[in-house]
Motif scaffolding. Sequence first.
Motif: not given
Length: 176
Positions: A17-22, A35-39, A51-55, A88-93
């Motif tokens: 939710d924070l990512w969505g706000t930002m 989606i990025h926040g979740l990953l 992703i579809m199910e969780r969001l 799909y995976a996000s950068l972690t750095d």
Amino acid sequence: MNDAAPTCSDVETRIVDLWGTMSSLWGVNPTMARIHGLLFITGAPLSMNEIMERLDISRGNVSMNLTKLIEWGLVQQVRQRGNRREHYASLTDVWEMFSRIATQRKRREIDPVLGTLRQCRDELAEMPGEPETSARATRINDLLAFLTLMDHLAQQFFASHKDLRAAVELLSTKKS
């Protein structure tokens, strides 16, 4: 009133939710940011179905936004042995992540502004030397000089984010 301790899932939801706000600060749509926040927060490769199910968003929306996240370099496709579905995976750095976000914002927002200012400057230079033309040219040149300097500083900052990170970490250990 619920006095239950927060769960890992609760924290995940708050981060998403924070990512969505930002998202408005980053110049992206809220779904792309969520989606990025979740990953990012899970730190694990997820399939499009997960992703579809969780969001609780549609396949088309997930697909379109994953494509954008991949274009931005924030997410990558990951193949998992024995599983035919794309994950799909996000950068972690976080330094690399925010550097890429800033680079994309610069490309989409700052570069066109600089281009328009240069075009206006060139058009004014071709006009007869009237007082109002000269005054406008001065204001445009001042603005262009300032924004060009800021652009250059930003490029230096993000080009050397690894060195900057090391310096910040060194400084933060000196506080103790």
